[in-house]
Design an enzyme around this catalytic site. Structure first.
Site, PDB file in Angstrom:
ATOM      1  N   ASP A 159      21.433  15.427   9.143  1.00 30.20           N
ATOM      2  CA  ASP A 159      20.797  14.158   8.847  1.00 30.20           C
ATOM      3  C   ASP A 159      19.475  14.133   9.609  1.00 30.20           C
ATOM      4  O   ASP A 159      19.244  14.960  10.503  1.00 30.20           O
ATOM      5  CB  ASP A 159      21.712  13.015   9.286  1.00 30.20           C
ATOM      6  CG  ASP A 159      21.141  11.658   8.952  1.00 30.20           C
ATOM      7  OD1 ASP A 159      20.449  11.533   7.921  1.00 30.20           O
ATOM      8  OD2 ASP A 159      21.363  10.709   9.732  1.00 30.20           O
ATOM      9  N   ASP A 187      17.517  10.820  10.786  1.00 28.80           N
ATOM     10  CA  ASP A 187      17.430   9.760  11.796  1.00 28.80           C
ATOM     11  C   ASP A 187      18.564   9.861  12.800  1.00 28.80           C
ATOM     12  O   ASP A 187      19.743   9.913  12.434  1.00 28.80           O
ATOM     13  CB  ASP A 187      17.462   8.383  11.122  1.00 28.80           C
ATOM     14  CG  ASP A 187      16.241   8.149  10.252  1.00 28.80           C
ATOM     15  OD1 ASP A 187      15.121   8.162  10.788  1.00 28.80           O
ATOM     16  OD2 ASP A 187      16.416   7.987   9.027  1.00 28.80           O
ATOM     17  N   VAL A 240      12.956  -4.176   5.091  1.00 32.18           N
ATOM     18  CA  VAL A 240      12.123  -3.546   6.116  1.00 32.18           C
ATOM     19  C   VAL A 240      12.131  -2.032   5.950  1.00 32.18           C
ATOM     20  O   VAL A 240      11.101  -1.364   6.127  1.00 32.18           O
ATOM     21  CB  VAL A 240      12.604  -3.968   7.518  1.00 32.18           C
ATOM     22  CG1 VAL A 240      12.050  -3.049   8.596  1.00 32.18           C
ATOM     23  CG2 VAL A 240      12.204  -5.408   7.803  1.00 32.18           C
ATOM     24  N   HIS A 241      13.280  -1.470   5.601  1.00 36.81           N
ATOM     25  CA  HIS A 241      13.371  -0.028   5.403  1.00 36.81           C
ATOM     26  C   HIS A 241      12.757   0.396   4.071  1.00 36.81           C
ATOM     27  O   HIS A 241      11.968   1.348   4.015  1.00 36.81           O
ATOM     28  CB  HIS A 241      14.838   0.424   5.456  1.00 36.81           C
ATOM     29  CG  HIS A 241      15.393   0.554   6.833  1.00 36.81           C
ATOM     30  ND1 HIS A 241      15.890  -0.521   7.539  1.00 36.81           N
ATOM     31  CD2 HIS A 241      15.533   1.625   7.656  1.00 36.81           C
ATOM     32  CE1 HIS A 241      16.318  -0.109   8.717  1.00 36.81           C
ATOM     33  NE2 HIS A 241      16.116   1.185   8.816  1.00 36.81           N
ATOM     34  N   ASP A 269      24.846  11.022  12.655  1.00 33.99           N
ATOM     35  CA  ASP A 269      25.122  10.036  13.702  1.00 33.99           C
ATOM     36  C   ASP A 269      25.993   8.892  13.208  1.00 33.99           C
ATOM     37  O   ASP A 269      26.666   8.233  13.995  1.00 33.99           O
ATOM     38  CB  ASP A 269      23.810   9.462  14.249  1.00 33.99           C
ATOM     39  CG  ASP A 269      23.107   8.567  13.237  1.00 33.99           C
ATOM     40  OD1 ASP A 269      22.656   9.104  12.204  1.00 33.99           O
ATOM     41  OD2 ASP A 269      23.004   7.350  13.466  1.00 33.99           O
TER      42      ASP A 269
END
Length: 613
Positions: A167, A169, A312-313, A448
């Site tokens: 991944d 992030d 926001v993303h 994560d």
């Protein structure tokens, strides 16, 4: 009683002489219950186990095949001991809730019960107080865990791992605390401008000391909850807004202080690091509405905040802010680059599978590769997939689309193969496997988020590795003498209270006062342990009483291995075997201070001081 203990010793001897074949298909060495690993007493890693018994007969040690780790180095070879290589004492059985391997007769049990009836509370109270004085010396002898270790929930042989997936992030890229402030401020502004929340919400400030990940939000009641392994609510770690909930409130909302399966559908898990700002904002908005005496629905508050976070993303405002100041938000780590290059040199296949858009990933990776002049990060990866929409990626039938990096558009041609230096959007696991022919256990995927990143791969047969940055701090605190003293005090007091509650011997006023004193001591130790991690919610992995949290349960369930940083894998050779410890702790990095073990250690120290020669 002498006859009983003589018979018990005979049973132990018989048990020690009984071979137990291993259930591990990769292990061909016969094992016995008397075998366990002896390791460096200062550092434990994935292959390290310490077992202690009260019988001299049980002190049989099988040395490891290779020297254990020192500092941040790890043992590469796992033990060939069988799955049941640790011999517990009677008290360890009670503390760890394990099945005692020896059958006791009814007469034996009655003898044990009658001896317990002879105990006096005052004597027990004085005994543990004396033992408190020697705790620091005793606890110094208990080995420390490695904050930079790699811990295995399930055996993993790296020699069988040919493909490594990542991944982006909080796996390849890690962020500073400035990111949480940025998300918090962008979302609260969106709440005011788009959802018409009061302008006073703009005065909110992110509190870095309030949230942890691993919490749940009850959309129906507006409660922030911390749950244990069995979904029991933790009475000192649940909030409505910024107000701590009372035991009576929790009992009323969740009978028996346990969240039933029917009520779990109202709870949403806040399990990734992006959720820290969300936890804080949920608490601040609800507290503000309560203070202003505004009518509101807790479910609507959650939905509004979620929609703002999504905006926001997806709008790119968050990504643009990060890339405009990468040094402020991104943690540059050359060791991650060195790990990727090392894996590539060993002939491994590498791929990126992320939910982030490619321009954002490319900007971040270029910053991470800044110190490697003339090198293109995409050269290290065989496949790059962006906007994958995990976890739907693992179950959907969505096709892959080729991405034109120069024009920032998707192509219309069918994707039948993955070409080097190309980027792909969307897709699904089924097509990914068909195109790459990378199947099952040969793939190790790092992420994560336990749900979005790892739950799908775990069900699909990939091996999974969780990157949990909090692990370093959590283990460092568990290694501290103060934490271990409080854990030992808590467990010793709890043991005494449990015995006397069960025996029903507390009758006189003096005993009642002593019991109340013991309860206060237990509560004080519980709060001290919690405060060492976080004043509001305590540890991410543990409850206030030292039991495993619901977050820990999900780590154990969906991660074959877990560590704090990707670069910790650099310390292993390509054929290392990450082996699960043989004890039955939920997570292998957690050391429990068992009262019976403390007593044994204290007696050993006393004997050494009495006979220094």
């Amino acid at each position: 009683m002498a006859k009983f203990w003589h018979q018990l010793r005979q049973n132990w001897r018989a048990l020690l002489c009984t071979p137990e074949p291993t259930s591990d298909p990769d292990c061909h060495t016969p094992t016995h219950r008397s075998q366990y690993i002896q390791t460096d007493p200062k550092v434990l890693n994935v292959t390290a186990i310490i077992a202690t018994t009260t019988m001299d007969d049980a002190q049989k040690v099988v040395p490891p095949q290779k020297q254990g780790c020192e500092g941040n180095e790890f043992s590469e070879v796992a033990s060939t001991s069988g799955p049941s290589s640790k011999i517990p004492t009677c008290q360890q059985v009670s503390d760890e809730r394990r099945a005692f391997p020896i059958s006791l007769t009814t007469e034996d049990r009655l003898r044990i019960g009658s001896s317990a009836d002879e105990l006096q509370l005052k004597t027990e109270f004085d005994t543990i107080k004396k033992r408190f004085d020697s705790l620091p010396q005793v606890l110094q002898e208990i080995p420390h865990m490695n904050p930079c270790g790699v811990y295995a929930n399930h055996n993993l042989r790296l020699a069988r791992t040919h493909v490594y997936g990542f991944d982006y992030d909080y796996t390849l890229a890690h962020y500073t605390n400035h990111l949480q402030f940025l998300i918090y401020n962008l979302v609260k502004a969106q709440l005011v401008t788009e959802h018409r929340y009061p302008d006073s919400c703009l005065d909110f400030e992110y509190d870095v000391n309030f949230p942890i990940r691993g919490l749940y939000y009850d959309k129906q009641k507006g409660y922030l909850l911390k749950l244990d392994f069995f979904h029991s609510v933790q009475p000192t770690s649940c909030y409505f807004g910024r107000r701590k909930l009372s035991v009576d409130e929790l009992e009323l909302a969740y009978p028996g202080r346990k969240v039933s399966p029917e009520l779990m559908c109202n709870l949403v898990a806040l399990f990734d690091l992006f959720c820290l700002s969300e936890v804080c904002l949920l608490a601040d908005v609800i507290q503000h509405f309560v203070d202003q005496k505004l009518d509101f629905d807790c479910g609507y508050v959650y939905e509004d905040i979620q929609s703002c976070i999504t905006h926001v993303h997806m709008s790119g405002s968050l990504h643009k802010a990060i890339l405009s100041e990468p040094a402020k938000f991104l943690q540059k780590n050359n060791d991650v680059v060195k790990l990727l290059k090392m894996l590539k040199q060993r002939g491994k296949k590498l791929f990126v599978l992320t939910n982030s858009p490619f321009p954002f990933v490319d900007g971040g990776m270029c910053y991470l590769f800044q110190d490697f002049k003339g090198e293109n990060w995409k050269d290290l990866f065989d496949v790059v997939v962006a906007l994958a929409a995990k976890p739907n990626f693992y179950t959907s039938q969505r096709p892959f689309r080729a991405y034109n990096m120069e024009k920032d558009v998707l192509m219309f041609t069918k994707v039948a193969e993955f070409s080097p230096h190309k980027v792909y959007y969307h897709g699904c696991l089924k097509d990914f496997v068909e195109i790459t022919q990378w199947n099952g256990a040969e793939v190790l995927y790092f992420g994560d988020h336990l749900y979005s990143d790892l739950r799908g791969p775990a069900k699909a047969g990939w091996r999974t590795a969780a990157v949990i940055r909090e692990l370093e701090r959590e283990i460092t605190i568990q290694n501290q003498l103060e934490y271990r003293i409080q854990q030992a005090r808590y467990n010793m007091v709890k043991e005494v209270l449990g015995r006397f509650h069960a025996s029903n011997l507390v009758t006189c006023d003096e005993d009642i006062k002593l019991m109340n004193t013991l309860r206060d001591m237990r509560q004080n130790s519980r709060l001290c342990m919690k405060a060492l991690f976080n004043e509001s919610f305590g540890s991410t992995f543990l409850t206030d009483t030292g039991k495993e949290s619901a977050f820990a349960y999900n780590v154990q369930r969906y991660a074959d291995v877990y560590t704090s940083r990707l670069e910790n894998f650099m310390l292993f050779s390509s054929d290392a075997w990450l082996y699960t410890p043989f004890d039955v702790k939920i997570l292998p990095h957690h050391v429990k201070v068992v009262p019976s073990l403390l007593m044994i250690k204290q007696d050993e120290i006393t004997q050494r001081s009495s006979h220094p020669g």
